[in-house]
Design a protein around this motif. Sequence first.
Motif, PDB file in Angstrom:
ATOM      1  N   ARG A  38       0.767  -1.109  -0.061  1.00  0.00           N
ATOM      2  CA  ARG A  38       0.136  -0.111   0.072  1.00  0.00           C
ATOM      3  C   ARG A  38       0.851   1.286  -0.035  1.00  0.00           C
ATOM      4  O   ARG A  38       0.259   2.357   0.051  1.00  0.00           O
ATOM      5  CB  ARG A  38      -1.041   0.013   1.394  1.00  0.00           C
ATOM      6  CG  ARG A  38      -2.122  -0.995   1.290  1.00  0.00           C
ATOM      7  CD  ARG A  38      -2.967  -0.796   2.418  1.00  0.00           C
ATOM      8  NE  ARG A  38      -4.056  -1.760   2.179  1.00  0.00           N
ATOM      9  CZ  ARG A  38      -5.263  -1.576   1.692  1.00  0.00           C
ATOM     10  NH1 ARG A  38      -5.322  -0.139   1.311  1.00  0.00           N
ATOM     11  NH2 ARG A  38      -6.189  -2.266   2.052  1.00  0.00           N
ATOM     12  N   LEU A  39       2.020   1.104   0.064  1.00  0.00           N
ATOM     13  CA  LEU A  39       3.081   2.219   0.115  1.00  0.00           C
ATOM     14  C   LEU A  39       3.022   3.031  -1.188  1.00  0.00           C
ATOM     15  O   LEU A  39       3.896   4.187  -1.104  1.00  0.00           O
ATOM     16  CB  LEU A  39       4.244   1.790   0.821  1.00  0.00           C
ATOM     17  CG  LEU A  39       4.373   1.465   2.287  1.00  0.00           C
ATOM     18  CD1 LEU A  39       5.415   1.049   2.604  1.00  0.00           C
ATOM     19  CD2 LEU A  39       4.124   3.004   3.006  1.00  0.00           C
ATOM     20  N   TRP A  40       2.869   2.428  -2.167  1.00  0.00           N
ATOM     21  CA  TRP A  40       2.823   3.133  -3.532  1.00  0.00           C
ATOM     22  C   TRP A  40       4.397   3.569  -3.740  1.00  0.00           C
ATOM     23  O   TRP A  40       4.755   4.609  -4.084  1.00  0.00           O
ATOM     24  CB  TRP A  40       1.930   4.452  -3.788  1.00  0.00           C
ATOM     25  CG  TRP A  40       0.432   4.119  -3.634  1.00  0.00           C
ATOM     26  CD1 TRP A  40      -0.169   3.811  -2.833  1.00  0.00           C
ATOM     27  CD2 TRP A  40      -0.087   3.666  -5.018  1.00  0.00           C
ATOM     28  NE1 TRP A  40      -1.606   3.559  -3.294  1.00  0.00           N
ATOM     29  CE2 TRP A  40      -1.436   3.327  -4.470  1.00  0.00           C
ATOM     30  CE3 TRP A  40       0.143   3.621  -6.273  1.00  0.00           C
ATOM     31  CZ2 TRP A  40      -2.283   3.022  -5.527  1.00  0.00           C
ATOM     32  CZ3 TRP A  40      -0.715   3.336  -7.329  1.00  0.00           C
ATOM     33  CH2 TRP A  40      -1.996   3.313  -6.902  1.00  0.00           C
ATOM     34  N   LEU A  41       5.344   2.484  -3.700  1.00  0.00           N
ATOM     35  CA  LEU A  41       6.701   2.747  -3.839  1.00  0.00           C
ATOM     36  C   LEU A  41       7.109   2.719  -5.462  1.00  0.00           C
ATOM     37  O   LEU A  41       6.706   1.766  -6.259  1.00  0.00           O
ATOM     38  CB  LEU A  41       7.407   1.644  -3.186  1.00  0.00           C
ATOM     39  CG  LEU A  41       7.211   1.469  -1.728  1.00  0.00           C
ATOM     40  CD1 LEU A  41       7.602   0.265  -1.137  1.00  0.00           C
ATOM     41  CD2 LEU A  41       7.730   2.710  -0.851  1.00  0.00           C
ATOM     42  N   SER A  42       8.045   3.675  -5.816  1.00  0.00           N
ATOM     43  CA  SER A  42       8.510   3.421  -7.128  1.00  0.00           C
ATOM     44  C   SER A  42       9.532   2.153  -7.332  1.00  0.00           C
ATOM     45  O   SER A  42       9.899   1.841  -6.075  1.00  0.00           O
ATOM     46  CB  SER A  42       9.173   4.728  -7.423  1.00  0.00           C
ATOM     47  OG  SER A  42      10.309   4.941  -6.785  1.00  0.00           O
TER      48      SER A  42
END
Length: 248
Positions: free
Chosen positions: A198-202
């Motif tokens: 859920r952290l929306w990491l690249s």
Amino acid sequence: MRENFVIHPNYSHLAAKLQDVLYNFSKKGDYVTKGERNVIKMVQLEGIAFNIKKFKTPNVFQSLVYQYLRKSKAKRSFEYASKLIDFGIKTPFPVGYLEVFSGGLKESFYVSEHVNYDFDFRELIHNPSFKKRNEILRQFTHFTFKLHENGINFLDHSPGNTLIVESEKDTYVFYLIDLNRMRFESMDFNARMHNFRRLWLSKTMMKVMAKEYAKLYKKSVDGTYALMLHYSRGFQKKVNSKKLRRRK
């Protein structure tokens, strides 16, 4: 009508004043956030700043569930915050909560100490050139590893739910907020990587964090990165598909 008001012993001397604020929530304090679901206000009592979160009024079915079958979000927030502190995990100190029942749960409030933070995790996502970004990501990985080692599965481990304070030069302190969705359970490697989704990491961020987590868990960097990427991209694809369907 029945009420359940609980306050931490550290703040028992403010019980009457705090109850007055809660009973007059619409008139007291300053808005921090005013969303469709939840409202957060900040109030000052005897020189101390508190955040009060008023949860959305549940529907008829949910209100009965919260009265008879499940703890309210306010109660869970208070109890989970207390558990986190016992584990040495930072979160705004839990002050108390109020539940109002009348044929089900009608209103619920969670009160915590206000934390003056420098930024939240979202800024690291939106600004790739954020100062000391990689170092913060490495320290955040250690923070998440500590959660996992203590069997804390924070189900809302998302960018807006970690506040960050720069305490000393190149040292950062992380505070978890929005705590009502959490499980306390043993976490295997799969569950741990799933928790990053859920952290929306690249990919760039994931490479930094996977390398650090792999060292801590004694796992291969490639395997850690691959699983983190798998869960993150799966989650992002699912969310983006929902948004596309809504637009259509």
